[in-house]
Design an enzyme around this catalytic site. Structure first.
Site, short mmCIF file in Angstrom:
data_model
loop_
_atom_site.label_atom_id
_atom_site.label_comp_id
_atom_site.label_asym_id
_atom_site.label_seq_id
_atom_site.Cartn_x
_atom_site.Cartn_y
_atom_site.Cartn_z
N SER A 15 0.94 -0.92 0.09
CA SER A 15 0.05 -0.01 0.06
C SER A 15 0.84 1.33 -0.04
CB SER A 15 -0.92 0.06 1.13
OG SER A 15 -0.29 -0.15 2.46
N GLU A 17 0.92 5.64 0.61
CA GLU A 17 0.12 6.73 1.27
C GLU A 17 0.28 8.26 0.54
OE1 GLU A 17 -0.08 7.21 5.58
OE2 GLU A 17 0.85 9.18 5.54
N ASP A 109 -3.00 15.25 15.58
CA ASP A 109 -2.12 16.30 16.46
C ASP A 109 -2.88 17.15 17.20
OD1 ASP A 109 0.02 14.99 15.67
OD2 ASP A 109 0.42 16.27 13.80
N PHE A 219 11.33 14.83 10.57
CA PHE A 219 10.31 13.91 10.73
C PHE A 219 10.47 12.99 12.10
CE2 PHE A 219 8.61 14.06 6.15
CZ PHE A 219 8.04 15.23 6.12
N HIS A 269 3.59 -0.71 3.88
CA HIS A 269 2.76 0.41 3.63
C HIS A 269 3.92 1.52 3.45
CE1 HIS A 269 -0.48 3.24 3.70
NE2 HIS A 269 0.28 4.07 4.37
#
Length: 294
Positions: A15, A17, A109, A219, A269
């Site tokens: 998959s 994103e 968040d 990140f 993913h």
């Protein structure tokens, strides 16, 4: 189709994103990326949802466009911290009307404003959102939740992390996708802790091929992901050379994915950042190891 139906059959899940672009140009670039990745026959693709609902309409539009213009299975992200339950139910109803059956239920968040307070009666945690979905839509949606192999930044320890993850599962989560990680031992240890606690849903590892070292450092610091020192040592000297960084990052992601496949991870993913090149290169290298679908 519901993603969990593939996973229950033991099919390996691949998959990707994507995030909703801010401009029309960005949207067209995203759809070129989708076209580039489509031949890989992913199990599903997911569309993110901005903090505090900042991409609400864009997320819905992109999801609908993918759903109507391609044959890809779409999973929409939905955060709850800044929405009333009525707003959440309206969004879920609109996805049901589109024919989308897969949702990633997230707290989201917490907005940074000092005076922020969740709306009265809001879902303050992801497990409450899972409950809301199950109470109002029964089994129409396949519900995915996030998991954190190194612990959520707000978790004091892994015992606490597993406790809160289990609450989401008990409320009705079908499967999980992990936060990105770069040391597979964290994933294996997390899955082992979950199994010991009776958490048996599929846990799909989230993979982020590094193509921009400074960006990934940022990140990683935000989400608490550890970048191995050996990888830092290789990337630091070439941090300002994008091609060198990408070469090392893709090579590292290939080795990471090969190890996960050999150790029976239920899928992969990819956090694509709306780009296809790195993911395509990783896939090309690992495709021979990916289990054939039944």
């Amino acid at each position: 189709m519901k993603i969990i139906e593939h996973l229950r059959r033991g099919e390996f899940s691949l998959s990707f994103e994507f995030f909703p672009p801010k401009t029309q140009e960005g949207e067209e670039e995203l759809f070129q990326t989708i076209l580039d990745l489509r031949p890989l026959n992913p199990t599903f693709v997911s569309v993110t949802y901005g903090a505090g609902g900042s991409t609400r309409e864009r997320t819905r539009r992109i999801a609908q466009r993918i759903h109507t213009e391609t044959d890809l299975t779409v999973m929409v992200h939905l955060t709850c911290i800044a929405h009333t339950k009525q707003e959440l139910l309206e969004m879920l109803t609109s996805y049901k009307e589109m024919g989308i059956q897969n949702v990633l239920a997230l707290r989201g968040d917490v907005p940074k404003a000092d005076d922020f307070k969740p709306p009265e009666g809001a879902c303050k945690h992801a497990d409450e959102l899972v409950s809301l979905i199950r109470e109002n839509f029964k089994d129409y949606f396949c519900v995915c939740v996030a998991s954190y192999p190194e612990g959520h930044p707000e978790s004091p320890n892994m015992e606490w992390e597993i406790k809160f993850f289990k609450k989401k599962v008990l409320k009705g989560a079908d499967f999980s996708i992990t936060q990105m990680f770069f040391d597979n031992s964290y994933y294996y240890e997390f899955v082992e802790l979950c199994r010991k606690e009776g958490i048996n849903i599929p846990i799909i590892p989230g993979i982020m091929p590094i193509t921009n070292f400074r960006q990934i450092q940022k990140f990683a610091s935000m989400c608490g992901a550890t970048i191995p020192q050996s990888l830092i040592d290789r990337m630091e000297p070439v941090a300002e050379k994008p091609e060198e960084v990408a070469k090392i990052g893709i090579e590292f992601a290939i080795r990471q994915c090969e190890d996960l496949i050999r150790n029976k991870a239920p899928g992969l993913h990819f956090y694509t950042l709306n780009k296809s090149k790195a993911t395509l290169e990783v896939y090309k290298a690992i495709s021979g190891l990916i289990p054939r679908q039944r």
